[in-house]
Write a protein that holds these residues in place. Structure first.
Motif, PDB file in Angstrom:
ATOM      1  N   GLY A 164      -2.798 -12.179 -16.961  1.00  0.00           N
ATOM      2  CA  GLY A 164      -4.254 -12.189 -16.925  1.00  0.00           C
ATOM      3  C   GLY A 164      -4.840 -11.268 -15.885  1.00  0.00           C
ATOM      4  N   LEU A 165      -4.019 -10.825 -14.922  1.00  0.00           N
ATOM      5  CA  LEU A 165      -4.522  -9.925 -13.892  1.00  0.00           C
ATOM      6  C   LEU A 165      -4.494  -8.461 -14.315  1.00  0.00           C
ATOM      7  CD1 LEU A 165      -2.908 -11.498 -10.702  1.00  0.00           C
ATOM      8  CD2 LEU A 165      -5.322 -11.474 -11.292  1.00  0.00           C
ATOM      9  N   LEU A 166      -3.786  -8.141 -15.388  1.00  0.00           N
ATOM     10  CA  LEU A 166      -3.660  -6.743 -15.786  1.00  0.00           C
ATOM     11  C   LEU A 166      -5.019  -6.085 -16.041  1.00  0.00           C
ATOM     12  CD1 LEU A 166      -1.842  -4.363 -16.395  1.00  0.00           C
ATOM     13  CD2 LEU A 166      -1.529  -5.248 -18.715  1.00  0.00           C
ATOM     14  N   PRO A 167      -5.942  -6.701 -16.796  1.00  0.00           N
ATOM     15  CA  PRO A 167      -7.259  -6.056 -16.956  1.00  0.00           C
ATOM     16  C   PRO A 167      -8.009  -5.873 -15.641  1.00  0.00           C
ATOM     17  CG  PRO A 167      -6.933  -7.786 -18.596  1.00  0.00           C
ATOM     18  CD  PRO A 167      -5.822  -7.923 -17.608  1.00  0.00           C
ATOM     19  N   GLN A 168      -7.880  -6.821 -14.722  1.00  0.00           N
ATOM     20  CA  GLN A 168      -8.561  -6.689 -13.429  1.00  0.00           C
ATOM     21  C   GLN A 168      -7.971  -5.539 -12.620  1.00  0.00           C
ATOM     22  OE1 GLN A 168      -9.169 -10.428 -11.247  1.00  0.00           O
ATOM     23  NE2 GLN A 168      -8.458 -11.531 -13.066  1.00  0.00           N
ATOM     24  N   ILE A 169      -6.645  -5.425 -12.629  1.00  0.00           N
ATOM     25  CA  ILE A 169      -6.005  -4.347 -11.882  1.00  0.00           C
ATOM     26  C   ILE A 169      -6.363  -3.001 -12.492  1.00  0.00           C
ATOM     27  CG2 ILE A 169      -3.767  -3.353 -11.289  1.00  0.00           C
ATOM     28  CD1 ILE A 169      -2.694  -6.205 -11.081  1.00  0.00           C
ATOM     29  N   LYS A 170      -6.356  -2.922 -13.801  1.00  0.00           N
ATOM     30  CA  LYS A 170      -6.749  -1.671 -14.456  1.00  0.00           C
ATOM     31  C   LYS A 170      -8.175  -1.290 -14.085  1.00  0.00           C
ATOM     32  CE  LYS A 170      -7.375   0.476 -18.991  1.00  0.00           C
ATOM     33  NZ  LYS A 170      -7.308   0.272 -20.467  1.00  0.00           N
ATOM     34  N   ASN A 171      -9.059  -2.268 -14.048  1.00  0.00           N
ATOM     35  CA  ASN A 171     -10.448  -2.001 -13.674  1.00  0.00           C
ATOM     36  C   ASN A 171     -10.557  -1.552 -12.220  1.00  0.00           C
ATOM     37  OD1 ASN A 171     -13.405  -2.197 -14.331  1.00  0.00           O
ATOM     38  ND2 ASN A 171     -13.323  -3.726 -12.700  1.00  0.00           N
ATOM     39  N   ALA A 172      -9.744  -2.176 -11.329  1.00  0.00           N
ATOM     40  CA  ALA A 172      -9.781  -1.785  -9.913  1.00  0.00           C
ATOM     41  C   ALA A 172      -9.285  -0.356  -9.712  1.00  0.00           C
ATOM     42  CB  ALA A 172      -8.938  -2.756  -9.088  1.00  0.00           C
ATOM     43  N   LEU A 173      -8.355   0.100 -10.573  1.00  0.00           N
ATOM     44  CA  LEU A 173      -7.783   1.437 -10.427  1.00  0.00           C
ATOM     45  C   LEU A 173      -8.475   2.478 -11.309  1.00  0.00           C
ATOM     46  CD1 LEU A 173      -3.964   0.574 -10.358  1.00  0.00           C
ATOM     47  CD2 LEU A 173      -5.580   0.683  -8.463  1.00  0.00           C
ATOM     48  N   THR A 174      -9.611   2.120 -11.910  1.00  0.00           N
ATOM     49  CA  THR A 174     -10.288   3.033 -12.832  1.00  0.00           C
ATOM     50  C   THR A 174     -10.636   4.356 -12.166  1.00  0.00           C
ATOM     51  OG1 THR A 174     -11.184   1.223 -14.161  1.00  0.00           O
ATOM     52  CG2 THR A 174     -12.330   3.339 -14.273  1.00  0.00           C
ATOM     53  N   GLN A 227      -3.735 -14.746  -1.093  1.00  0.00           N
ATOM     54  CA  GLN A 227      -4.147 -13.610  -0.275  1.00  0.00           C
ATOM     55  C   GLN A 227      -4.727 -12.511  -1.157  1.00  0.00           C
ATOM     56  OE1 GLN A 227      -1.009 -12.414   2.414  1.00  0.00           O
ATOM     57  NE2 GLN A 227      -0.658 -14.478   3.128  1.00  0.00           N
ATOM     58  N   SER A 228      -3.886 -11.802  -1.881  1.00  0.00           N
ATOM     59  CA  SER A 228      -4.401 -10.777  -2.795  1.00  0.00           C
ATOM     60  C   SER A 228      -5.057 -11.394  -4.021  1.00  0.00           C
ATOM     61  CB  SER A 228      -3.274  -9.842  -3.243  1.00  0.00           C
ATOM     62  OG  SER A 228      -2.763  -9.113  -2.149  1.00  0.00           O
ATOM     63  N   VAL A 229      -4.582 -12.567  -4.424  1.00  0.00           N
ATOM     64  CA  VAL A 229      -5.082 -13.232  -5.624  1.00  0.00           C
ATOM     65  C   VAL A 229      -5.496 -14.649  -5.261  1.00  0.00           C
ATOM     66  CG1 VAL A 229      -4.558 -13.971  -7.977  1.00  0.00           C
ATOM     67  CG2 VAL A 229      -3.540 -11.870  -7.070  1.00  0.00           C
ATOM     68  N   VAL A 230      -6.689 -15.041  -5.681  1.00  0.00           N
ATOM     69  CA  VAL A 230      -7.196 -16.390  -5.450  1.00  0.00           C
ATOM     70  C   VAL A 230      -7.777 -16.897  -6.767  1.00  0.00           C
ATOM     71  CG1 VAL A 230      -8.820 -17.841  -4.177  1.00  0.00           C
ATOM     72  CG2 VAL A 230      -7.699 -15.925  -3.026  1.00  0.00           C
ATOM     73  N   ARG A 231      -7.217 -17.990  -7.244  1.00  0.00           N
ATOM     74  CA  ARG A 231      -7.684 -18.609  -8.495  1.00  0.00           C
ATOM     75  C   ARG A 231      -7.766 -17.613  -9.643  1.00  0.00           C
ATOM     76  NH1 ARG A 231     -10.739 -20.975  -4.466  1.00  0.00           N
ATOM     77  NH2 ARG A 231     -10.323 -23.202  -4.190  1.00  0.00           N
ATOM     78  N   ARG A 270      -8.035 -14.374  -9.651  1.00  0.00           N
ATOM     79  CA  ARG A 270      -8.886 -13.198  -9.485  1.00  0.00           C
ATOM     80  C   ARG A 270      -8.406 -12.390  -8.284  1.00  0.00           C
ATOM     81  NH1 ARG A 270     -11.810 -12.197 -13.776  1.00  0.00           N
ATOM     82  NH2 ARG A 270     -13.130 -10.885 -12.451  1.00  0.00           N
ATOM     83  N   LEU A 271      -8.538 -11.054  -8.381  1.00  0.00           N
ATOM     84  CA  LEU A 271      -8.248 -10.219  -7.220  1.00  0.00           C
ATOM     85  C   LEU A 271      -9.250 -10.537  -6.118  1.00  0.00           C
ATOM     86  CD1 LEU A 271      -7.491  -6.691  -8.742  1.00  0.00           C
ATOM     87  CD2 LEU A 271      -5.867  -8.310  -7.750  1.00  0.00           C
ATOM     88  N   ALA A 272      -8.736 -10.820  -4.933  1.00  0.00           N
ATOM     89  CA  ALA A 272      -9.624 -11.212  -3.840  1.00  0.00           C
ATOM     90  C   ALA A 272     -10.469 -10.042  -3.354  1.00  0.00           C
ATOM     91  CB  ALA A 272      -8.803 -11.797  -2.689  1.00  0.00           C
ATOM     92  N   ASP A 273      -9.904  -8.830  -3.313  1.00  0.00           N
ATOM     93  CA  ASP A 273     -10.618  -7.658  -2.801  1.00  0.00           C
ATOM     94  C   ASP A 273     -10.188  -6.442  -3.618  1.00  0.00           C
ATOM     95  OD1 ASP A 273     -11.812  -5.613  -1.400  1.00  0.00           O
ATOM     96  OD2 ASP A 273     -11.231  -6.343   0.577  1.00  0.00           O
ATOM     97  N   PRO A 274     -10.854  -6.162  -4.735  1.00  0.00           N
ATOM     98  CA  PRO A 274     -10.447  -5.037  -5.587  1.00  0.00           C
ATOM     99  C   PRO A 274     -10.463  -3.694  -4.874  1.00  0.00           C
ATOM    100  CG  PRO A 274     -11.941  -6.496  -6.765  1.00  0.00           C
ATOM    101  CD  PRO A 274     -11.942  -6.939  -5.334  1.00  0.00           C
ATOM    102  N   GLU A 275     -11.422  -3.461  -3.962  1.00  0.00           N
ATOM    103  CA  GLU A 275     -11.480  -2.177  -3.256  1.00  0.00           C
ATOM    104  C   GLU A 275     -10.260  -1.995  -2.357  1.00  0.00           C
ATOM    105  OE1 GLU A 275     -15.109  -1.762  -1.175  1.00  0.00           O
ATOM    106  OE2 GLU A 275     -16.368  -1.754  -2.973  1.00  0.00           O
ATOM    107  N   PRO A 335     -11.522   0.804   2.765  1.00  0.00           N
ATOM    108  CA  PRO A 335     -12.712  -0.012   3.027  1.00  0.00           C
ATOM    109  C   PRO A 335     -12.681  -0.706   4.378  1.00  0.00           C
ATOM    110  CG  PRO A 335     -11.243  -1.127   1.486  1.00  0.00           C
ATOM    111  CD  PRO A 335     -10.669   0.244   1.713  1.00  0.00           C
ATOM    112  N   TRP A 336     -11.490  -0.785   5.011  1.00  0.00           N
ATOM    113  CA  TRP A 336     -11.362  -1.461   6.299  1.00  0.00           C
ATOM    114  C   TRP A 336     -10.968  -0.490   7.409  1.00  0.00           C
ATOM    115  CZ3 TRP A 336      -8.085  -6.400   4.851  1.00  0.00           C
ATOM    116  CH2 TRP A 336      -8.873  -7.238   4.044  1.00  0.00           C
ATOM    117  N   GLU A 337     -11.361   0.759   7.294  1.00  0.00           N
ATOM    118  CA  GLU A 337     -10.914   1.759   8.263  1.00  0.00           C
ATOM    119  C   GLU A 337     -11.422   1.421   9.663  1.00  0.00           C
ATOM    120  OE1 GLU A 337     -10.883   6.615   8.849  1.00  0.00           O
ATOM    121  OE2 GLU A 337     -12.099   5.693   7.282  1.00  0.00           O
ATOM    122  N   PHE A 338     -10.515   1.490  10.611  1.00  0.00           N
ATOM    123  CA  PHE A 338     -10.860   1.191  12.001  1.00  0.00           C
ATOM    124  C   PHE A 338     -11.602   2.378  12.613  1.00  0.00           C
ATOM    125  CE2 PHE A 338      -9.596   1.247  16.562  1.00  0.00           C
ATOM    126  CZ  PHE A 338     -10.268   0.094  16.949  1.00  0.00           C
TER     127      PHE A 338
END
Length: 463
Positions: free
Chosen positions: A297-307, A345-349, A351-356, A398-401
């Motif tokens: 079920g995460l494959l469509p979410q990962i594909k969308n995050a890597l679009t 951590q990466s996945v919660v319920r 869903r990807l916790a932080d796609p960026e 997205p978290w650059e110091f």
């Protein structure tokens, strides 16, 4: 007088004697047994609610959490409740009086102990059913394993019986809390701290942490675990109540045989879950995207995050054939996706916790600097700036110091000047990459990705 009629009355029928309820009924409905069930349900529910992010959405993680809680929370609690119930006759000073009762010692013990075990088991099964129902909407593959609650139930009943026998033998008033504390030490602290006898940790009927969620036991492991815990409980009960005490040797022999089997085989009793060793892929993009079969079920979410990454790499040559989240080595031809585990951590319920963040980590796996085979690449300033420019073009962190702000805050003027000079040089490199037309940039990136695995910095195309 012959005309006088006499009537005979039917004999009086005595009302049936009231049916006496079985003694176990009173034990089930009154006393400490219901409180043991309520305590087990409350403790397990509190743990599940507070740790919901780490298990809800994965069958393996859910059952791992339930088994861990059954062993280290409900087990000691059921044992302590059994101790308290076993000491009841000592508290009432009726122990000697009951010795001459009609019912034998075994029947009396089971009548008193099993209601506590049933209530503790009911609390566990209620929480288990609720947790599995809460997980179900977020899962997309796999099923729960029936052997997990079965072995947990046997363990809870066994702890109750052992605790009851201990309470019947020992009159110390603080025995119940002491039994709970000792059981917790044995069941949780020792397996996680004992290093000299690692085989003994497998006598505790819960898998090591790294095997809990992603492994399945061999077919005989639940039987051996049940024989170990149930055999010890049966041996304790028979040794205390049976007229022929030697009958306790049979379940004791079963327990010792099962325990030896558990110790000798150790982690060999577990096999990787087949779903964690297979992949499902989306090959409509390049690189293709593959995820483990237990998270389809995460494959469509990962594909969308890597679009955005896939769009920027369209037509670029010398790329890895695919993204994958299976284990990989330094010579793998695949780019490694960010790990989806540990869950929460990466996945919660589901869903990807932080796609960026996920997209940035995936982009980093593409870079030659992440290959790990050549330290010279990190030491060459020119190549290091090129790697950073490609990284920022694919997916900015997205978290650059902010090193510049930190240097200013601590008053390090020399560091501030160094960071500004490096940033100016990096901006120039990044600007040239962005200024290229699409065809020129595609060709340059193809040459750039061809340098993966090389330590010759002269082969890295200029920018």
């Amino acid at each position: 007088m012959s005309g006088v009629r006499t009537e005979s009355r039917p004999p009086a029928v005595e009302p049936p004697a009231p049916r006496r309820a079985h003694p176990a009924r009173g034990e089930l409905l009154r006393g400490s047994a219901p409180w043991a069930g309520a305590a087990a349900l409350t403790g397990l529910a509190f743990l599940l609610v507070t740790e919901a992010d780490s298990w809800q959405g994965s069958w393996g993680e859910t059952q791992a959490m339930l088994q861990l809680a059954a062993i280290v929370i409900i087990g000691p609690l059921a044992g302590a409740a059994g101790c308290w119930q076993g000491q009841r006759e000592h508290r009432r000073r009726t122990h000697d009086l009951l010795a001459g009762a009609v019912r034998g010692p075994l029947a009396r013990l089971l009548t008193a102990a099993l209601p506590t075990a049933l209530w503790a088991t009911a609390g566990y099964l209620t929480a288990t059913a609720a947790a599995l129902l809460a997980t179900w909407p977020y899962t997309s593959a796999g099923t729960p394993r029936l052997t997990v609650p079965l072995t947990d139930v046997v363990f809870i009943v066994s702890m109750t019986l052992i605790g009851h026998v201990t309470g019947a033998l020992v009159r110390w008033r603080l025995l119940a809390p002491a039994f709970a504390a000792g059981a917790y030490v044995v069941l949780w602290l020792l397996p996680n701290t004992a290093r000299e006898t690692p085989a003994a940790r497998h006598l505790v009927p819960v898998a090591p942490e790294h095997l809990l969620a992603e492994s399945v036991p061999v077919w005989w492991q639940p039987l051996a675990t049940t024989g170990w815990t149930g055999g010890l409980a049966a041996a304790a009960v028979l040794a205390y109540t049976a007229r022929r005490r030697w009958t306790a040797l049979l379940p004791l022999a079963v327990a010792l045989t099962a325990g030896a089997l558990l110790m000798q085989n150790g982690e060999r009793m577990y096999r990787p879950d087949p779903l964690t060793q297979r992949q499902i892929c989306d090959e409509s993009v390049r690189p293709a995207i593959c995820v483990r079969a237990d998270y389809p079920g995460l494959l469509p979410q990962i594909k969308n995050a890597l679009t955005d990454i896939n769009a920027r790499l369209e037509g670029v040559e010398n790329l890895p054939a695919r993204f994958t989240d299976l284990d990989w080595g330094p010579k793998s031809a695949d780019a490694h996706l960010p790990s989806l585990t540990p869950y929460g951590q990466s996945v919660v319920r589901g869903r990807l916790a932080d796609p960026e963040r996920y997209a940035w980590e995936a982009a980093m796996a593409l870079l030659p600097s992440m290959d790990g085979g050549c330290d010279a690449r990190l030491e060459d300033n020119r190549v290091s700036r090129i790697d950073t420019a490609v990284e920022e073009w694919l997916a900015p962190d997205p978290w650059e110091f902010d090193e510049l702000s930190h240097a200013r805050a601590v008053g390090d003027t020399e560091r501030v000047a160094s960071i500004k000079a490096e940033q100016k040089a990096l901006d120039a490199v990044s600007g040239r990459l962005r200024a290229m037309d699409q065809g020129e940039r595609r060709q340059w990136l193809s040459d750039y990705f061809a340098t993966v695995g090389t330590c010759d910095m002269d082969e890295v195309p200029a920018l």
